[in-house]
Design an enzyme around this catalytic site. Sequence first.
Site, PDB file in Angstrom:
ATOM      1  N   LYS A 197      -9.837  12.242   9.304  1.00  0.00           N
ATOM      2  CA  LYS A 197      -9.296  11.794  10.584  1.00  0.00           C
ATOM      3  C   LYS A 197      -9.259  12.958  11.576  1.00  0.00           C
ATOM      4  O   LYS A 197      -9.229  14.128  11.186  1.00  0.00           O
ATOM      5  CB  LYS A 197      -7.866  11.277  10.393  1.00  0.00           C
ATOM      6  N   ASP A 226      -2.423  10.236   4.232  1.00  0.00           N
ATOM      7  CA  ASP A 226      -3.810   9.823   4.426  1.00  0.00           C
ATOM      8  C   ASP A 226      -4.502  10.748   5.416  1.00  0.00           C
ATOM      9  O   ASP A 226      -4.339  10.620   6.632  1.00  0.00           O
ATOM     10  CB  ASP A 226      -3.871   8.374   4.927  1.00  0.00           C
ATOM     11  N   LYS A 276       0.836  -1.209   0.000  1.00  0.00           N
ATOM     12  CA  LYS A 276       0.000   0.000   0.000  1.00  0.00           C
ATOM     13  C   LYS A 276       0.865   1.250   0.000  1.00  0.00           C
ATOM     14  O   LYS A 276       1.711   1.431   0.866  1.00  0.00           O
ATOM     15  CB  LYS A 276      -0.893  -0.025   1.231  1.00  0.00           C
ATOM     16  N   ASP A 292     -11.957   6.722   4.613  1.00  0.00           N
ATOM     17  CA  ASP A 292     -10.720   6.476   5.353  1.00  0.00           C
ATOM     18  C   ASP A 292     -10.318   5.005   5.312  1.00  0.00           C
ATOM     19  O   ASP A 292      -9.247   4.647   5.794  1.00  0.00           O
ATOM     20  CB  ASP A 292     -10.869   6.948   6.801  1.00  0.00           C
ATOM     21  N   GLU A 296      -9.323   3.538   2.735  1.00  0.00           N
ATOM     22  CA  GLU A 296      -8.880   3.696   1.352  1.00  0.00           C
ATOM     23  C   GLU A 296      -7.796   2.706   0.942  1.00  0.00           C
ATOM     24  O   GLU A 296      -7.625   2.410  -0.242  1.00  0.00           O
ATOM     25  CB  GLU A 296      -8.383   5.125   1.121  1.00  0.00           C
ATOM     26  N   ARG A 333      -7.462  -0.534   1.350  1.00  0.00           N
ATOM     27  CA  ARG A 333      -7.994  -1.741   0.706  1.00  0.00           C
ATOM     28  C   ARG A 333      -8.539  -1.440  -0.691  1.00  0.00           C
ATOM     29  O   ARG A 333      -8.578  -2.327  -1.549  1.00  0.00           O
ATOM     30  CB  ARG A 333      -9.053  -2.365   1.597  1.00  0.00           C
TER      31      ARG A 333
END
Length: 504
Positions: free
Chosen positions: A280, A273, A268, A350, A352, A354
């Site tokens: 978040k 993020d 990944k 969030d 994201e 996967r």
Amino acid sequence: MPPTISATDRPLEKLSADAVVVGVGKGPDGLLSTPGADAVDRLLGGRLLAALADLGAKGGEDEVTRLPTFGQGPFPVVAVAGLGAPLPDGGYAPEAVRRAAGAASRALTGRSAVVTLLAAVGGAPDAERLHAVGEGALLGAYEFTAYKSDLPAGRPTPPASYQLVVPDTGAAKAPLARIRAVADAVTLVRDLVNTPPNDLYPAELAARGAAAGKKAGLSVEVLDEKALAAGGYGGILAVGAGSARPPRLLRLEYRGKKARTSVALVGKGITFDSGGISIKPAAGMADMKSDMAGAAAVIATVCLVAELGLPVDVTATVPIAENLPSGTAYRPADVVTFRNGKKSEITNTDAEGRVVLADAITRALEDSPAHLLETSTLTGAQLVALGTRTSGVMGSEELRDTVVTASRRSGEPMWAMPLPPELRRSLDSSTADFTNSGSDRSGGMLVAGHFLAEFIPAGQQWAHIDVAGPAYNTGAPWGYTPKGGTGVPVRTLLATIEDLIAAQ
């Protein structure tokens, strides 16, 4: 410059160094000496253990006691590193040796010349112990100073050179080469993870990964946003849609001579993020520069496999994006179509990782590899379940257990986790094939594994390693592990690949 490492078989009294490192164990009645400590003790007239006891040394893990030699040896300082309790056979686990060497290396900052490490602890310095001593020393010497301005001349720095005292320098040649290669690979990961996201955006991570691959002699492919659209990579494009800096897909391919098996690596690569629209909390968000640690690990691993010349075919597939909120960001309630045609309702932007991994796993399996190893900082639930130092491993039981066994040898703790079928129901969607996030908080790490399993065909050997905590150390340094990027799980990926080769 990274520190150098070499081996010597010269007697201790004929060596010249800034410091010598030895280990001592922790026993029920006090300190336990080792062959290395015995050698220094003789040179110092039998006073070493008594001095350590007077200073309160216990021999515990992460304990380093420095003593002056007052001219009694060809080195001014002895650094005595605690090994903890010995094994039943009287020796010490390689990981205990690795941590002790790393702790000593950190404690010797400012000793910028040669440091001699006596590798014989509780037995002969076999290849496994040499690896442990050497890796611990080099990894413990790591520092990230790329963004430190006006570093003063003469500032304390880690040791610049290490010598391992061994009975046979010829036998140490191969272990030393491997030690250097592994340390360089881990350093690459740490440097990438520690780089701030304004400088390590998707195109830049792809470029740095491509440069590392070309240096290692790999075949390199980088897909930009236009190529991703043409290839049907809907997940990668959706996650990257909120950023002005578009996503990428990096592919690095190694073809080993007389390859015995094939391995697909997927990691990944979320360069930052924010959580996207499902944003978040501000506290801790700065640590999300580490959300590409899985990508960095598989980039470094395929390069390491190439440097070691292993008889295996390895391809790394690395989805890279930046997850930000904006007017173009993907939304909760959107439906994303992946490269293989499956569709997911987005219930949490969030979740994201996967979403990009689904496309990357699909592409990786188009090469028909015998094994697929994927690693990612995927879920906060990993931290809740296993803490900051132990990764969770899911997937097909055989490969999952192979990874966990390799992790024990590597010193990167991992735990086999199940994929209970009842948890799959939390991904049910009335709109699409499934959602991207569970409908409740129970078993979040395992639910993420179920999502990835949707892209694994029956019979495919695969393992997913969730390194959300272990890949990035937010606390104080310990052993050979610095604050920030740790390099997990490069050493386990390498050990797993070697085990898969040996099994053929």
